[in-house]
Design an enzyme around this catalytic site. Structure first.
Site, short mmCIF file in Angstrom:
data_model
loop_
_atom_site.label_atom_id
_atom_site.label_comp_id
_atom_site.label_asym_id
_atom_site.label_seq_id
_atom_site.Cartn_x
_atom_site.Cartn_y
_atom_site.Cartn_z
N CYS A 56 21.04 10.78 -17.98
CA CYS A 56 20.71 12.20 -18.16
C CYS A 56 20.24 12.83 -16.85
CB CYS A 56 19.60 12.37 -19.19
SG CYS A 56 20.14 12.03 -20.86
N ASP A 101 17.18 12.19 -15.31
CA ASP A 101 15.75 12.14 -15.00
C ASP A 101 15.02 11.00 -15.69
OD1 ASP A 101 16.04 13.67 -17.37
OD2 ASP A 101 15.57 15.52 -16.31
N CYS A 156 15.15 16.08 -10.85
CA CYS A 156 15.26 17.31 -10.10
C CYS A 156 13.88 17.80 -9.64
CB CYS A 156 15.96 18.37 -10.94
SG CYS A 156 15.14 18.71 -12.48
N CYS A 165 11.84 19.09 -18.56
CA CYS A 165 11.14 18.29 -17.54
C CYS A 165 9.65 18.19 -17.88
CB CYS A 165 11.30 18.91 -16.16
SG CYS A 165 13.00 18.89 -15.58
#
Lengths: 395, 148
Positions: B35, B37, B64, B108
């Site tokens: 994915c 992360d 990221c 995130c």
């Protein structure tokens, strides 16, 4: 700032700006008007059309100005699809790593009953002409293969594919958005029936493109309205942009040889320097690629954070990571050449402009090395690889 | 307008508490490389059972800019705090402390919340402390991306 994202867009040529200015400030006439003032715009339009035709070795009657590369791609595919439908042919051959202007239009055609075969592009990012030949059927109405890939810069065997299509009696379109102005294009010699290009990829303005269609190909309208562009693209002609596109294209072609030599040297210097980073890989064939394109994957890191840190170093670049696109999957180009997701996320594209220098190449190499190493230092993926808990995928 | 707030860029360019804790007694890892992360949180938890404190915290993140910034901010928000407070940390609190995240990056902050919870769960498991499993839903890609 080091701008290394010329595949995204380019800085406008000063010559092109100078050529456009009279049509922005003064000669604002409408090319459709009868009076002399409007006819001056008409003359500029037709001169630009002739310039573009000469640049492509094409018949001037086949040059249509559009609102950009995507529009030209859409119009080419729609036209070929309708020509096919009239003959009961509803099969199209393309490749897995086309630009979305092609792939998403193909999806739309599929929803209208067309069948699409996407041929493999292999790990080197090069389409095999024999696989195109094998994919062509009795009911194939179009083959569309990009001239050069927008991410990894690989140059496709367009002349060979053109010859196959001519022999089999199938229309051949190429999306030449990344190629035009940068490498030699000859629509006659390469048997190209239709071609798309976009002004801002070779130092022309944005929002202007060209569709070339060989004589005898009946184009379908995407935009309906007035009779501009021989009735095939309605809307008052954007004379300044058209003049700018033609000027930039011919200027780029005039300097193509020297630029190719210079950029190929700098590209190869960057490739050599970045190859020193362990567990990295160059994407796409090392030789059959645009002189301006460098594209790597680095194991154990994610592309967006790489780009942000390079930006902090004053370097503008691009990545095919999912996080840069807003989607969940990494670039379809990375997946098409067989990179697994975890590798594809860590990609970097550098696309050089003609003003790139040796010093810039050295600075970019040093910065990428530093940033990759920094990000690996905080990556749990990298730690697991180094501690042998997972296996490296890249040497 | 920039993609990220100044706070996000600050925590991305100068991440706090990055690295490994050798004497961690709770470690949590969520996300997956496919994915794009992965977050790993190391906690050093001290004190009497029932009134523990997060004495120290570190993180490692593959992801990221917003994933790195979210990890950094989340560690700042729980460092030195009672464990009960650390467990209450929400992705919303992380996002707010960062002055916001773009909509498609909100997962995130979810990952940061879940990584901390996973580390606390690991601490409970190691020490045989009973807990309500409902409190520790497994992180998955379907979860972090599905709600967008």
């Amino acid at each position: 700032m080091i701008y290394a994202d010329n595949a995204a867009t380019t800085k406008m040529s000063k010559t092109a700006i100078a050529a456009m200015l009279p049509y922005l400030d003064g000669d604002f006439g409408n090319a459709s008007s009868l009076y002399g003032f409007g006819q001056r715009a008409k003359e500029a339009l037709e001169n630009a059309r002739q310039t573009v035709a000469d640049c492509l070795h094409a018949d001037v009657k086949g040059i249509y100005f559009t609102g950009g590369g995507s529009e030209a791609d859409n119009q080419a595919l729609e036209s070929a699809a309708m020509i096919g439908a009239r003959k009961g042919k509803k099969h199209i051959v393309s490749t897995k790593f086309e630009h979305h202007a092609i792939l998403h239009k193909l999806d739309q055609l599929k929803s209208r009953g067309y069948e699409v075969t996407l041929v493999d592009v292999h790990e080197d990012g090069i389409v095999r002409p024999e696989e195109i030949a094998a994919a062509i059927r009795e009911d194939t109405c179009l083959v569309t293969v990009m001239f050069a890939n927008n991410e990894i810069g690989t140059i496709q065997p367009i002349a060979e594919i053109g010859a196959i299509c001519r022999e089999r009696g199938v229309l051949f379109h190429t999306d030449a958005v990344q190629a035009a102005g940068h490498i030699e294009i000859d629509v006659e010699a390469m048997n190209i029936d239709m071609l798309s290009l976009s002004g801002h990829k070779f130092h022309g303005p944005k929002g202007i493109g060209v569709l070339y269609a060989k004589k005898g190909i009946r184009l379908e309208n995407i935009i309906y309205g007035g009779a501009q562009e021989r009735g095939k693209r309605a809307g008052t002609e954007n004379i300044p942009a058209i003049v700018g596109l033609a000027t930039a294209l011919s200027e780029n072609i005039a300097h193509m040889q020297e630029n190719t030599e210079k950029l190929t040297h700098l590209r190869d210097k960057l490739i050599a320097g970045l190859s020193e980073i362990p567990h990295s890989i160059l994407n796409g064939d090392a030789v059959r690629r645009l002189p301006s394109n460098v594209h790597f994957c680095f194991e154990g890191i994610e592309g967006e954070s790489l780009l942000l840190l390079l930006d902090a170093h004053g370097i503008c670049a691009s990545s095919g990571s999912a996080c840069t696109s807003g989607s969940l999957d990494p670039s379809h180009v990375m997946l098409a050449i067989g990179r697994p997701h975890e590798i594809a996320h860590g990609s970097l594209r550098l696309s050089l402009g003609e003003d790139f220098t040796e010093e810039m190449a050295e600075e970019v190499i040093a910065s990428v090395k530093e940033v990759v190493s920094y990000l690996r230092g905080m990556s749990p993926v990298w730690r697991n690889l180094c501690e042998g808990k997972t296996q490296f995928l890249l040497k | 307008m920039a993609l990220y707030s100044e706070k996000v860029m600050d925590h991305f360019l100068h991440p706090r508490n990055v690295g490994v804790l050798d004497d961690a007694n709770g470690i949590g890892e969520v996300g997956n490389a496919k994915c794009g992360d992965i977050m790993k949180i190391y906690l050093k938890i001290t004190g009497e059972q029932g009134s523990e404190t997060v004495e120290d915290v570190r993180f490692e993140t593959f992801g990221c800019g917003s994933a790195i910034a979210s990890s950094s901010m989340a560690t700042e928000l729980i460092k030195g705090k009672p464990l009960s407070e650390a467990l209450q940390l929400t992705n919303r609190a992380v996002t707010e402390a960062l002055d916001g995240l773009p909509a498609h990056k909100l997962h995130c902050s979810v990952l940061a919340e879940e990584a901390i919870k996973a580390a606390v769960k690991d601490y409970y498991d190691r020490n045989g402390i009973a807990y309500d499993p409902e409190q520790f839903r497994e992180a998955s890609c379907a979860h972090c991306h599905g709600g967008e």
